[in-house]
Design a protein around this motif. Sequence first.
Motif, PDB file in Angstrom:
ATOM      1  N   THR A 197       2.004  -4.964  -0.393  1.00  8.40           N
ATOM      2  CA  THR A 197       1.014  -4.557   0.602  1.00  8.40           C
ATOM      3  C   THR A 197       0.116  -3.460   0.059  1.00  8.40           C
ATOM      4  OG1 THR A 197       2.643  -5.100   2.251  1.00  8.40           O
ATOM      5  CG2 THR A 197       0.836  -3.775   3.008  1.00  8.40           C
ATOM      6  N   GLY A 198       0.493  -2.898  -1.046  1.00 11.87           N
ATOM      7  CA  GLY A 198      -0.328  -1.845  -1.625  1.00 11.87           C
ATOM      8  C   GLY A 198       0.181  -0.457  -1.294  1.00 11.87           C
ATOM      9  N   ILE A 199       1.362  -0.380  -0.665  1.00 18.45           N
ATOM     10  CA  ILE A 199       1.938   0.932  -0.390  1.00 18.45           C
ATOM     11  C   ILE A 199       2.450   1.507  -1.709  1.00 18.45           C
ATOM     12  CG2 ILE A 199       3.815   2.135   0.796  1.00 18.45           C
ATOM     13  CD1 ILE A 199       3.587   0.008   3.011  1.00 18.45           C
ATOM     14  N   ASP A 200       2.047   2.722  -1.998  1.00 19.03           N
ATOM     15  CA  ASP A 200       2.473   3.360  -3.237  1.00 19.03           C
ATOM     16  C   ASP A 200       3.895   3.875  -3.042  1.00 19.03           C
ATOM     17  OD1 ASP A 200       2.869   4.867  -5.439  1.00 19.03           O
ATOM     18  OD2 ASP A 200       1.082   6.108  -5.214  1.00 19.03           O
ATOM     19  N   THR A 201       4.865   3.119  -3.536  1.00 22.78           N
ATOM     20  CA  THR A 201       6.260   3.431  -3.208  1.00 22.78           C
ATOM     21  C   THR A 201       6.717   4.767  -3.787  1.00 22.78           C
ATOM     22  OG1 THR A 201       6.743   1.797  -4.906  1.00 22.78           O
ATOM     23  CG2 THR A 201       7.257   1.187  -2.668  1.00 22.78           C
ATOM     24  N   GLU A 202       6.123   5.181  -4.893  1.00 25.76           N
ATOM     25  CA  GLU A 202       6.516   6.495  -5.441  1.00 25.76           C
ATOM     26  C   GLU A 202       6.173   7.618  -4.451  1.00 25.76           C
ATOM     27  OE1 GLU A 202       8.206   7.673  -8.096  1.00 25.76           O
ATOM     28  OE2 GLU A 202       8.729   5.610  -8.598  1.00 25.76           O
ATOM     29  N   ARG A 203       5.054   7.456  -3.760  1.00 18.05           N
ATOM     30  CA  ARG A 203       4.694   8.471  -2.777  1.00 18.05           C
ATOM     31  C   ARG A 203       5.659   8.451  -1.599  1.00 18.05           C
ATOM     32  NH1 ARG A 203      -1.047   7.800  -0.508  1.00 18.05           N
ATOM     33  NH2 ARG A 203      -0.559   9.180   1.229  1.00 18.05           N
TER      34      ARG A 203
END
Lengths: 302, 235, 322
Positions: A197-203
């Motif tokens: 989905t484009g969620i930046d998982t590191e953040r």
Amino acid sequence: MISLIVYGIIVGCIIALGAIGLTMVYKIVGIANFAHGDFMTLGAYIALVMVSIVLPWVGIPDTRFGPLSFGWRMVIAFPVSMLFVAFIAIFFDKLLYKKLRKKKSNAVILAMSSLGVAFIIRMLILIIWGSDYVFYRPGLLRPALFLPLGIRIRPDEIFIVCTAIFLVVLLHLFLNRTKMGKAMRATSDNPDLALVTGIDTERIISWTWAIGGALTAAGGILYGIDVQLHPGMGWNFLIPIFAATILGSIGNIYGALIGGFVIGIAQEVSTAFLEPTYKLPVAFMIMIIILLVRPEGIFGKE
Amino acid sequence: MSILKVDNVTAGYTPESSILHGLTLELNEGEIVSIIGPNGAGKSTLLKAIFGLLKPTEGQILLRGENIAGMPPFKIAKKGLSYVPQVDNIFPSLTIQENLEMGAFIRDDDYSGTMEGVFSLFPVLKERRNTRAGTLSGGQRQMVAMGRALMLNPSILLLDEPSAGLAPIFVSSIFEKIKEINATGVSILIVEQNAKEALKMSHRGYVLAMGRNVMDDDSDALLNNEDVGKLYLGG
Amino acid sequence: MHIAGLSSYIVSLIIMAGIYAVLSLGLNIQWGYTGLFNIGIAGFFCIGAYTSAMITTPMPSGIYAKYVHQLFGLNLPFVFGLLGAAIAAGIIAFLIGIPTLRLRDDYLAIATLGIAETIRLIFNNEQWLANGPRGLMGLPQPLHSLVSERNYNYIYIIIVIVIMAIIYLAIEKAIRSPWGRVLRAIREDEGSASMSGKDVFNFKMQSFVFGCMVMGVGGALYAHYTRSITPTVFTPLYGTFIVWIMLMAGGSGNNKGAILGAFVIWGVWVGTKFMTDFLPPYLQSRAPYFRFLIIGIILEFILIYRPQGMIGEEKSVSKLME
């Protein structure tokens, strides 16, 4: 017996604050964080530094709120300490766990690393503050209020319950009303899709550590207000916190909350039959029983 | 002109064993292109490679001429590419509306218009906007998944077997929706088991086998091709 | 320090390293060869020490009976102490394995941690069991009459090395047998071992019990070396954490690595004592914490930069599998 249950609820609040953070980190970051208890200790000691050194130096007066054992200094120290531990948690993630994630190390290596962090934090606390028991406000008599049904409760303890409720409501609102909170739930639900989905998982991982660290720090301060501070205090909470987490199903913050109360009450009620030093094995036995009967926890689906 | 070009790509889950072997294909602006082929031909792997979930060991993936091979998914999403995986394509404990909001996660602008667009495409989602997505039926889940992908306002949509596991009555309605989406100007690359239906609504098709492109032609030509008919269209 | 003093210092160092090597070998069976994440080593170490102590000492009599309580006292020779320690640790491991070995790796970890803490609390609280927090003292030492008190450690170092060697050979033989190959298959991927869940459980149980028995022997060796034991020794720090670092440092999945790691890390541990001598006086009382801090940092470095340890896994065994 009612007194024991009431005290169990108070302890349960502290366990729940730890367990909520642990369950989020466990699910979203994928680490069985053995350093969670020591984050709790760290939170308590950072508040101690604030209350006893930094804030007096800044010139915040040593007031007390009515029947409570603390005043403005603690009110300021509380969020500062939560924030501090939040950053420490992110710091260790960037320093260690992120590297291990990149190397695709397995979950056991991550857990091992967190055990190392637990000892590193504890040793630093021991080096800086020594191994003595300390109080936020030594030598203060803290009379209990007498409520109906023979319940004795200190004003501080009412504050503990209120603070815990406040923090949980705050977390609930964050997770359900904010974009970042929803993204955290999404990542917890389905990490692969979150990536797509484009969620930046590191953040998301950083946010999770921050919330987990801050909540457990709050638990540590509350315990410090109620009882005392000791370098081993958080480590002794580790097994109850894990028990509450597993009881409430990993990843379920409301499960962790209820798990915290169940473990807290069970531990206190057990003192009617067993020596108080056996509280920890009681939490441990409950965990083993849950793992035998329903390893996915009471709120988990098969 | 081609908006997306997969150029001689080799990729797999481990460096030693490739699933795609020098695959080449193109998607033109405004097209629906179907990719058909037997199980294990590398159809899903292809979509994952395009979307950055796998890094090709060789070859290029050109989006409007820019090589995006190996970019992280969130960067690719920002370039207007959206992907709907075959399974686990919703956030079950989030509501329908929250699923759609997540689709717009990387958008900083006001996306309420896009959401209205999704709701008018799938009116049932609007009715049940506060229902947890995990409680929905298979067809409705697929709508949530596609709606989530559309929230990015993509110029290209990658669909991995959108009809898999759906009851027959939903299959044709999902395909209708895909055509509607395409009519709004979205180019669509679709991987399908249900080859005949997929080719019927597509402009062109590619037949994949063993990680290679063995045939490509207009959909009608493929539908009428005897070999393709025998092997992949069920006679 | 003159020569005699130095050599006796080195001997005591080797004895302790040898005892830790036994614990590390026990852990290697579980973690190195089977992938079991046991962080309750201290518990089995403790069980072994107390069991051997009670087997080899007589029941307190006369005036001592007033002050010293213990569950039993058999006054048997050292060898029985070792055997008893292994058996007791094995039985406890079996009981604990029943609920925990079916669980995920990280659940096993938290469960074993809880067990170790529970065992320590029981020994600390129950006076009748083994004299509570004051522990047991005056434990006998084998072959004590051969040499003078001052030189006894030269005997004990041989005992420790011999037992360590026997355990090493036993594990080497076991892991090269078909049984050992199954364990490694389980560690690599339970699913592909093409066995039923029950088989996997049984093999895990055998490995867990075997490893804990070795740890029990380590406990016995420790008890008769120091001659007195109290529950405070068997904390997660001294009993579990340091053993893990030894195995990780040496190389898990390699018995030579397990031994090498024990000697190196024990050397580092002792060496850090000299470093902390340079601390300013007001920090001297906190020297042990500095030492553990260094050990903890070493662990993190190993995990990130050299997870295979100093000598890594022996390839010969995995070749056998293919």
